[in-house]
Enzyme design. Sequence first.
Site, short mmCIF file in Angstrom:
data_model
loop_
_atom_site.label_atom_id
_atom_site.label_comp_id
_atom_site.label_asym_id
_atom_site.label_seq_id
_atom_site.Cartn_x
_atom_site.Cartn_y
_atom_site.Cartn_z
N HIS A 82 0.86 -1.17 0.00
CA HIS A 82 0.00 0.00 0.00
C HIS A 82 0.91 1.23 0.00
O HIS A 82 2.05 1.17 0.47
CB HIS A 82 -0.87 0.06 1.25
CG HIS A 82 -1.82 -1.08 1.43
ND1 HIS A 82 -1.45 -2.24 2.07
CD2 HIS A 82 -3.12 -1.23 1.08
CE1 HIS A 82 -2.48 -3.06 2.11
NE2 HIS A 82 -3.51 -2.48 1.51
N ASP A 85 2.31 1.85 3.40
CA ASP A 85 3.22 0.82 3.92
C ASP A 85 4.66 1.25 3.65
O ASP A 85 5.56 0.96 4.45
CB ASP A 85 3.01 -0.53 3.21
CG ASP A 85 1.65 -1.11 3.43
OD1 ASP A 85 1.02 -0.79 4.45
OD2 ASP A 85 1.21 -1.90 2.57
N MET A 116 2.75 -5.39 -8.06
CA MET A 116 1.44 -4.81 -7.74
C MET A 116 1.58 -3.79 -6.63
O MET A 116 2.46 -3.91 -5.77
CB MET A 116 0.47 -5.92 -7.31
CG MET A 116 -0.92 -5.45 -6.93
SD MET A 116 -1.11 -4.95 -5.19
CE MET A 116 -1.29 -6.53 -4.37
N GLU A 209 -10.95 -5.79 -5.77
CA GLU A 209 -10.86 -6.86 -4.76
C GLU A 209 -12.17 -6.95 -3.98
O GLU A 209 -12.45 -6.11 -3.13
CB GLU A 209 -9.70 -6.59 -3.81
CG GLU A 209 -9.51 -7.69 -2.78
CD GLU A 209 -8.28 -7.47 -1.92
OE1 GLU A 209 -8.31 -7.88 -0.74
OE2 GLU A 209 -7.29 -6.89 -2.43
N LYS A 211 -15.02 -8.20 -1.24
CA LYS A 211 -15.07 -8.70 0.14
C LYS A 211 -16.47 -8.48 0.67
O LYS A 211 -17.06 -7.41 0.45
CB LYS A 211 -14.05 -7.98 1.02
CG LYS A 211 -13.90 -8.60 2.41
CD LYS A 211 -12.85 -7.90 3.24
CE LYS A 211 -12.67 -8.59 4.59
NZ LYS A 211 -11.67 -7.90 5.46
N GLU A 245 -9.70 -12.92 -3.37
CA GLU A 245 -8.95 -13.40 -2.20
C GLU A 245 -9.62 -14.63 -1.61
O GLU A 245 -10.83 -14.66 -1.41
CB GLU A 245 -8.82 -12.30 -1.15
CG GLU A 245 -8.05 -12.77 0.07
CD GLU A 245 -7.78 -11.67 1.08
OE1 GLU A 245 -7.90 -11.94 2.29
OE2 GLU A 245 -7.44 -10.55 0.65
N HIS A 248 -11.77 -13.93 1.49
CA HIS A 248 -12.95 -13.10 1.32
C HIS A 248 -14.15 -13.88 0.81
O HIS A 248 -15.27 -13.70 1.29
CB HIS A 248 -12.64 -11.94 0.37
CG HIS A 248 -11.68 -10.95 0.95
ND1 HIS A 248 -11.24 -9.84 0.25
CD2 HIS A 248 -11.06 -10.89 2.16
CE1 HIS A 248 -10.39 -9.15 1.00
NE2 HIS A 248 -10.26 -9.77 2.16
N ASP A 273 -5.05 -13.18 -4.36
CA ASP A 273 -4.58 -13.16 -2.98
C ASP A 273 -4.80 -14.53 -2.36
O ASP A 273 -5.95 -15.00 -2.26
CB ASP A 273 -5.32 -12.11 -2.15
CG ASP A 273 -4.80 -10.70 -2.40
OD1 ASP A 273 -3.75 -10.56 -3.06
OD2 ASP A 273 -5.44 -9.74 -1.92
N ASP A 283 -12.00 -12.01 9.03
CA ASP A 283 -10.97 -12.17 8.00
C ASP A 283 -9.67 -12.62 8.66
O ASP A 283 -8.92 -11.80 9.21
CB ASP A 283 -10.78 -10.83 7.28
CG ASP A 283 -9.87 -10.94 6.06
OD1 ASP A 283 -9.50 -12.06 5.70
OD2 ASP A 283 -9.55 -9.90 5.48
N ASP A 285 -6.86 -14.42 7.41
CA ASP A 285 -5.59 -14.26 6.70
C ASP A 285 -4.51 -15.21 7.21
O ASP A 285 -3.35 -14.83 7.39
CB ASP A 285 -5.08 -12.81 6.80
CG ASP A 285 -5.84 -11.86 5.88
OD1 ASP A 285 -6.48 -12.35 4.94
OD2 ASP A 285 -5.77 -10.64 6.09
N ASP A 315 -1.54 -12.88 0.61
CA ASP A 315 -2.08 -11.80 1.44
C ASP A 315 -2.48 -12.41 2.77
O ASP A 315 -3.65 -12.68 3.04
CB ASP A 315 -3.28 -11.15 0.75
CG ASP A 315 -3.76 -9.91 1.49
OD1 ASP A 315 -3.18 -9.59 2.54
OD2 ASP A 315 -4.72 -9.27 1.03
#
Length: 417
Positions: A82, A85, A116, A209, A211, A245, A248, A273, A283, A285, A315
Amino acid sequence: NPTAHHQSGPAHVPPREPACHQWVNWPMSSFEPRPEHHFTFGLWTVGNTGRDPFGHEVRPPLDPADAVHHLADLGAYGVNFHDNDLVPHGSTSAERARIITRFRTALDATGLKVPMATTNLFSLPVFRAGAVTANDPDVRRFAVAKTFDAIGLAAELGAEVYVMWGGREGVEAEAATDVRLALDRYKEAVDLCCEHIRHHGYGMRIALEPKPNEPRGDMFLPTVGHALAFIGELEWPDMVGLNPEFAHETMSGLNFTHAVAQALWHRKLFHIDLNAQRIGRYDQDFRFGSEGIRDAFHLVRLLESSGWDGMRHFDAHAYRTEDRDGVWEFARGCMRTYLILAEKARRFDDDPEIADALAVAGVADLALPTSPGGTGAEAREELRRAAAGLDEAALATRGHGHERLDQLVTELLLGVR
């Protein structure tokens, strides 16, 4: 692999028949990750500090340049981010330049790529009632301008895919938002980003994306199906695809492999993802393959046999129990599990008993047209004549061998085949 292709639009892809057995030719024998496997991680994944709604951070922040070096040591291909980030929100121009120079130096030293990038439109308080779909047009302008800047940063570092996740695009109080107008504004934002990319000649594609919920109670574009329908209404639909994802789709009890298959069928799988998730939970992950190993197997088999040549992006993040060393065990585990499942998929296709079970189930027959002559009047009459001669009772009582086939998959995954 000569059959692999980027799905960049109808003019650049083959017909929509299933692309079976177009295996990506990757060495798998040791299950050790290598750059040619195209495994990538986000800075937010290995950099996750373990904070959750009930507890504070348990790991220190990870310097982006250090993340690059560690991932390169593990055999990864690339690193994604991001905007914030990499460059914290509010950084000065001088700070931004220093951070990017250090990050680029790490990339150059290791050979890692940035395939990406995306934008954080969910953490800042200004986005608490939405970003590109907020009722307030000033918030929407702030969000789109932030996205423009992030797209520029992504292009500067060589990204070819820009992911748009609408983390705050949704509702809790249903009466507070007209969803039809929200979709108008969502479309407007994506169109603006497409035109921004076109104007600057970035050569970048956008991946939405989906979700279903979290952090909003109900999210806009909650599933792959919703997002595919939305793309058809955009100004430049060929530029926009999907970044589905695992977690998701699984959160709401949907079959992620089916979602990916439909994205492939529409030629819209631009990115993916990978992680793990239990149905009905928040979520999570989790490390890829740590839950739902059969689902992970069928997903890997689909991706590998289709010849899809995109990034295998994880992800996910390490359990909160882990220290920094545990984070790198987590990252290595994601990649090794994928490689192990890819090898299992090859064994599936080479196993003679499985081949026999597939034949009994008639799997290959699904590729045969129902009406070989097409859809015209003569073809439809021929179909009726053929149907009139069928033995309905025999068709209704025939077994299909699915129990045997399913058990063979279980035995393969348990290591006895």
